[in-house]
Design a protein around this motif. Structure first.
Motif, PDB file in Angstrom:
ATOM      1  N   GLY A 116     -12.714   5.160  -4.683  1.00 25.36           N
ATOM      2  CA  GLY A 116     -14.009   5.302  -4.020  1.00 25.36           C
ATOM      3  C   GLY A 116     -14.473   4.037  -3.305  1.00 25.36           C
ATOM      4  O   GLY A 116     -15.673   3.837  -3.124  1.00 25.36           O
ATOM      5  N   ASP A 133     -15.274   2.590   2.774  1.00 24.53           N
ATOM      6  CA  ASP A 133     -16.577   2.861   3.384  1.00 24.53           C
ATOM      7  C   ASP A 133     -16.457   3.465   4.780  1.00 24.53           C
ATOM      8  O   ASP A 133     -17.364   4.165   5.228  1.00 24.53           O
ATOM      9  N   GLU A 188     -13.930  14.237   1.752  1.00 26.06           N
ATOM     10  CA  GLU A 188     -14.712  14.785   2.851  1.00 26.06           C
ATOM     11  C   GLU A 188     -15.313  13.630   3.627  1.00 26.06           C
ATOM     12  O   GLU A 188     -15.900  12.715   3.052  1.00 26.06           O
ATOM     13  N   GLU A 241     -17.388  12.171   7.313  1.00 30.92           N
ATOM     14  CA  GLU A 241     -18.351  12.448   8.374  1.00 30.92           C
ATOM     15  C   GLU A 241     -17.952  11.638   9.603  1.00 30.92           C
ATOM     16  O   GLU A 241     -17.776  10.413   9.517  1.00 30.92           O
ATOM     17  N   ARG A 268     -16.869   8.052   7.940  1.00 32.97           N
ATOM     18  CA  ARG A 268     -17.269   7.488   6.640  1.00 32.97           C
ATOM     19  C   ARG A 268     -17.234   8.630   5.639  1.00 32.97           C
ATOM     20  O   ARG A 268     -17.504   9.793   5.980  1.00 32.97           O
ATOM     21  N   PRO A 269     -16.877   8.290   4.400  1.00 33.10           N
ATOM     22  CA  PRO A 269     -16.897   9.334   3.365  1.00 33.10           C
ATOM     23  C   PRO A 269     -18.302   9.905   3.196  1.00 33.10           C
ATOM     24  O   PRO A 269     -19.285   9.161   3.262  1.00 33.10           O
ATOM     25  N   LEU A 270     -18.390  11.196   3.003  1.00 31.49           N
ATOM     26  CA  LEU A 270     -19.708  11.820   2.769  1.00 31.49           C
ATOM     27  C   LEU A 270     -20.327  11.269   1.502  1.00 31.49           C
ATOM     28  O   LEU A 270     -19.630  10.953   0.537  1.00 31.49           O
ATOM     29  N   GLY A 271     -21.622  11.114   1.535  1.00 34.35           N
ATOM     30  CA  GLY A 271     -22.347  10.609   0.372  1.00 34.35           C
ATOM     31  C   GLY A 271     -22.478   9.090   0.365  1.00 34.35           C
ATOM     32  O   GLY A 271     -22.956   8.517  -0.597  1.00 34.35           O
ATOM     33  N   GLN A 272     -22.048   8.438   1.437  1.00 35.95           N
ATOM     34  CA  GLN A 272     -22.165   6.970   1.501  1.00 35.95           C
ATOM     35  C   GLN A 272     -23.142   6.566   2.581  1.00 35.95           C
ATOM     36  O   GLN A 272     -23.376   7.194   3.517  1.00 35.95           O
TER      37      GLN A 272
END
Length: 187
Positions: free
Chosen positions: A136, A139, A164, A166, A183-187
């Motif tokens: 994880g 970024d 996933e 964006e 960028r990874p979703l949720g960041q």
């Protein structure tokens, strides 16, 4: 906190190397090369696996490479300005300045690097990037999709995991290369 960015060139079918390990099929031209240099310029630390480090070290160890053009000199200067960490169990010495060897990828140590860094970090190499994705730590992804299908080889993105993303930026170059920034979703 600094970002950890994964940047890679890959074929349209998702490979960074063909089945023979070659990547000379990249149609990188001056426009793409200048753009990539500007992405690399602010990076403070590169995290590399051994193979990619050995391929990239020529930007410091071979002065003739930088002497070929102003564009190549600019990239060499940007690359040399950053620190390098090479993750390898076999490498015994480095050939570039401001470079250290780590025997294993430690996600908590990389989190600490990100927290303490005043400029972004960039991870290179599919295996190392897969470990960073899995932990994880990624970024952003800066992907350059090349207009060629190579039919197999080394994947440019981690396999065996789901992430996933964006889309936050895109750019098409005259030679058919497309830059996609995610960028990874949720960041």
């Amino acid at each position: 906190m600094a970002k950890l960015i994964y940047m890679n060139n890959m074929s349209l079918d998702g490979y960074m190397e063909d089945e023979r390990g070659a990547f000379a099929w990249f149609p990188i031209d001056d426009e793409v090369f200048a753009f990539q240099t500007e992405l690399v310029r602010p990076v403070g630390t590169f995290l590399y696996g051994r193979r990619l480090y050995e391929a990239m070290a020529v930007w410091e160890t071979d002065p003739a490479l930088a002497a070929k053009s102003d564009l190549m000199a600019g990239f060499a200067s940007a690359w040399q300005a950053a620190s390098k960490i090479v993750y390898s169990t076999t490498l015994t010495a480095v050939s570039t300045a401001d470079t250290r060897i780590e025997r294993r990828f430690d996600p908590s140590a990389v989190r600490g690097l990100k927290a303490a860094a005043s400029s972004d970090l960039m991870v290179g190499g599919a295996n190392l990037a897969a470990q960073a994705f899995d932990a994880g730590l990624i970024d952003e992804c800066e992907l350059f999709i090349l207009p060629i299908v190579v039919g197999g080889g080394r994947p440019g993105l981690p396999t065996g995991m789901r992430a996933e993303l964006e889309l936050i930026e895109e750019r098409r170059f005259r030679n058919g290369v497309v830059h996609l920034r995610y960028r990874p979703l949720g960041q």
